[in-house]
Design a protein around this motif. Sequence first.
Motif, PDB file in Angstrom:
ATOM      1  N   ASP A 562       0.886  -1.396   0.035  1.00  6.67           N
ATOM      2  CA  ASP A 562      -0.105   0.088  -0.098  1.00  6.67           C
ATOM      3  C   ASP A 562       0.718   1.233   0.142  1.00  6.67           C
ATOM      4  O   ASP A 562       2.050   1.319   0.895  1.00  6.67           O
ATOM      5  CB  ASP A 562      -1.166   0.038   1.100  1.00  6.67           C
ATOM      6  N   LEU A 563       0.377   2.290  -0.685  1.00 11.83           N
ATOM      7  CA  LEU A 563       1.104   3.292  -0.805  1.00 11.83           C
ATOM      8  C   LEU A 563       0.203   4.715  -0.300  1.00 11.83           C
ATOM      9  O   LEU A 563      -1.195   4.716  -0.592  1.00 11.83           O
ATOM     10  CB  LEU A 563       1.613   3.877  -2.294  1.00 11.83           C
ATOM     11  N   SER A 564       0.763   5.828   0.015  1.00 11.43           N
ATOM     12  CA  SER A 564       0.233   6.979   0.462  1.00 11.43           C
ATOM     13  C   SER A 564       0.148   7.893  -0.736  1.00 11.43           C
ATOM     14  O   SER A 564       1.094   7.922  -1.607  1.00 11.43           O
ATOM     15  CB  SER A 564       0.657   7.520   1.802  1.00 11.43           C
ATOM     16  N   TYR A 621       3.965   7.492  -2.476  1.00 15.51           N
ATOM     17  CA  TYR A 621       5.182   7.055  -1.318  1.00 15.51           C
ATOM     18  C   TYR A 621       4.872   6.193  -0.313  1.00 15.51           C
ATOM     19  O   TYR A 621       3.631   5.889  -0.216  1.00 15.51           O
ATOM     20  CB  TYR A 621       5.691   8.520  -0.874  1.00 15.51           C
ATOM     21  N   PHE A 622       6.043   5.796   0.306  1.00 11.93           N
ATOM     22  CA  PHE A 622       5.626   5.064   1.480  1.00 11.93           C
ATOM     23  C   PHE A 622       6.678   5.272   2.215  1.00 11.93           C
ATOM     24  O   PHE A 622       7.757   6.125   2.120  1.00 11.93           O
ATOM     25  CB  PHE A 622       5.824   3.418   1.068  1.00 11.93           C
ATOM     26  N   GLN A 623       6.812   4.958   3.743  1.00  7.86           N
ATOM     27  CA  GLN A 623       7.701   5.276   4.984  1.00  7.86           C
ATOM     28  C   GLN A 623       8.461   4.015   5.186  1.00  7.86           C
ATOM     29  O   GLN A 623       7.805   3.046   5.920  1.00  7.86           O
ATOM     30  CB  GLN A 623       7.049   5.881   5.913  1.00  7.86           C
ATOM     31  N   PRO A 624       9.656   3.722   4.979  1.00  8.70           N
ATOM     32  CA  PRO A 624      10.712   2.675   5.040  1.00  8.70           C
ATOM     33  C   PRO A 624      10.697   2.605   6.780  1.00  8.70           C
ATOM     34  O   PRO A 624      10.601   1.687   7.349  1.00  8.70           O
ATOM     35  CB  PRO A 624      12.037   2.936   4.540  1.00  8.70           C
ATOM     36  N   PHE A 629      10.774   9.062   4.262  1.00  7.54           N
ATOM     37  CA  PHE A 629       9.764   8.925   3.202  1.00  7.54           C
ATOM     38  C   PHE A 629      10.505   8.515   1.898  1.00  7.54           C
ATOM     39  O   PHE A 629      11.560   9.194   1.467  1.00  7.54           O
ATOM     40  CB  PHE A 629       8.948  10.154   2.979  1.00  7.54           C
ATOM     41  N   GLU A 630       9.951   7.869   1.009  1.00  2.00           N
ATOM     42  CA  GLU A 630      10.258   7.261  -0.375  1.00  2.00           C
ATOM     43  C   GLU A 630       9.219   7.479  -1.336  1.00  2.00           C
ATOM     44  O   GLU A 630       8.438   6.715  -1.209  1.00  2.00           O
ATOM     45  CB  GLU A 630      11.025   5.689  -0.155  1.00  2.00           C
TER      46      GLU A 630
END
Length: 643
Positions: A562-564, A621-624, A629-630
């Motif tokens: 899932d991505l934001s 984006y996603f959060q590793p 944030f990536e």
Amino acid sequence: MIYHSLMRTRARWALPAALLILLIAWLPTLQTIPNGSEHYFMIDVGETQIVLNVWGTLHATGYPLYVMLSSALVSLLRTFGMDAVTAPAVTSLLYGIAALALLYVLALRLTGRPLLVAGMIVLLGLVRTVWVHQVIAEIYSFGLLLMISLLALALWQPPVRHRLYWLALLGGIGVAHHRAIAMMIPALLYAVYPDLRSEGRRLPRALLGCLALGLLGFAQYLYLPLRANANAAWVYGEPGTWAGLWDQFIGAEASRFIGTISSFDGLLANIARINTVLVTDLTLPGIIVGLAGLLLALGSRERRRLAIVLLLNGGVALLFHYVYYTDILSALILPVLVSLALGWVLAAEAALSFLRFGGYTDDERTRHAASLQAHQSRRRDEAHLVRPFSKSSTLLNMLFILLFTGFALVLSGQNQPFIRALTHDTTGLETIALVRETPTDSALMLAWGPRHFAVGLAQDVWGELPDVTLVDHKADFASLASAMPIFTPAFTFYNQPVDWWQGQIGAPVYLHAAAPQLVAVATQPEIGSGDTFGAQDAQITCTDDALHLTVAWYTPDVPERDLSVFVHLLDVSGAVIAQGDQNAPVYGWRPLTTWQAGEVVRDVYMLPRLLNGAAVRYGLYFQPTPDTFENVVVYEVDVRCGG
């Protein structure tokens, strides 16, 4: 002579002055917009706003007489230029004014103290449960008028000719309006007990006549099937059938609130809930003074009958509410408020009487008055009536004025902001604005409640959304989905989530944003083409105060995570000046792992329209880690609004 002239003068201006004070307090809180509040006072107001404009029918038990009279009043008010939303609230205002005016006349008749009675009327009108029902489209100010009319008819002296029959007819009308008025029966029977005794051997025949007249009051229910068969614009339930009419008549849907409470803890909780409302309405000192006035009146031969009637009127309703009704019902609260308010007059009267006569008994006061009349001249008699009263009670009168003013300020201060917030809640208007983007020839689902009513008013009264079918959460969605597209506001999914929709339709659903905060509920995914994950299309549209970014996301394969979404408004230097981020597409309701291979998911994001807004940067984006944030995909589109 002077004294009685003074009393007549006070009686003439006291009521208009009291009502003027109340109107000054009430009018700024009058509801003039579609209701949006979900407070228990307001939950059905939006429905009433519609029904009274289209001669429809209300929820159970239907309240047909109220609907007929109020619909006629609304039509009359609109003829004279009043708008469709304000007029239903004004009908409540008119009923409330009539109720309090009648209460003033009754209390003045019983006590002869215009200033005390006028003060009581003002304070009662400032009580929260009374006040709010004067300024909203609801049934309770009409019920208050019926209740006070019954009290006036039962207590009026000298006795009204054929009082039992008039009381039966009005009582039947009242109980047909709201079953809670049946709680008045013990008080009314006690009040007219001398009338019953006077019937003697004619009593059985008189009671049969009273029963027939009482049942006649229920003839108002003919209105419901008549409006249903006339295909009125807003008819609740199915009163055009015998089963539907019976459900309306008995109020079957309210049965969950009625019944003996099963546990002692539940009883205590219900008592505490009701007492909280009463203390909020009257304050604890107000309750104590009102109850003290009623109890003191029991010791007075002149006031005992009145006190018993008032104690029964409020006490039976309160006891029923405690042990048999597990929700707050204003129709059961109002009798308690009226009885205690009259108790204030009796308490003040007792204090003045004690000061004037030094604690004499009823018989001593009677003998004292007779002696004065027999042995003093008219002039000296008038001097006695005025001087001792005015000199000895000046301080007490001043104290009453201070207490009255202080109590009025307390009630007004705590209730005016609260009630104004309810009647000026813009949620209804905001909901109407949100759904104006609903496509034609489609269904719009809003769960039954204030938001649904607001849109119903826009549709049936204002004439908006003529080609949209408005439904609630009880609709047959399986049939609906096969006939037309379905749309609903994004907030719907908090109470009716995706799995609820799938259960109702009997198939998977695929959500898309159709407009700002408006979601399409589709039963088939939109399939696109291509090999690249990301945005296939994006455009910005401008309104006077907002930017709408419309994006068509595409995935060739089912996403693995899932991505934001980030959506940033940039100025010419690239600095972020506003954001419209979401934790997932479609207002958070379409996580990427629910997407199908090859699916197009359409979304809409809102940003404020700012003069220095030059471009919109958006992406996924996603959060590793929680602090990093990536970005997976990033896009940028210029803002061109013209003019």
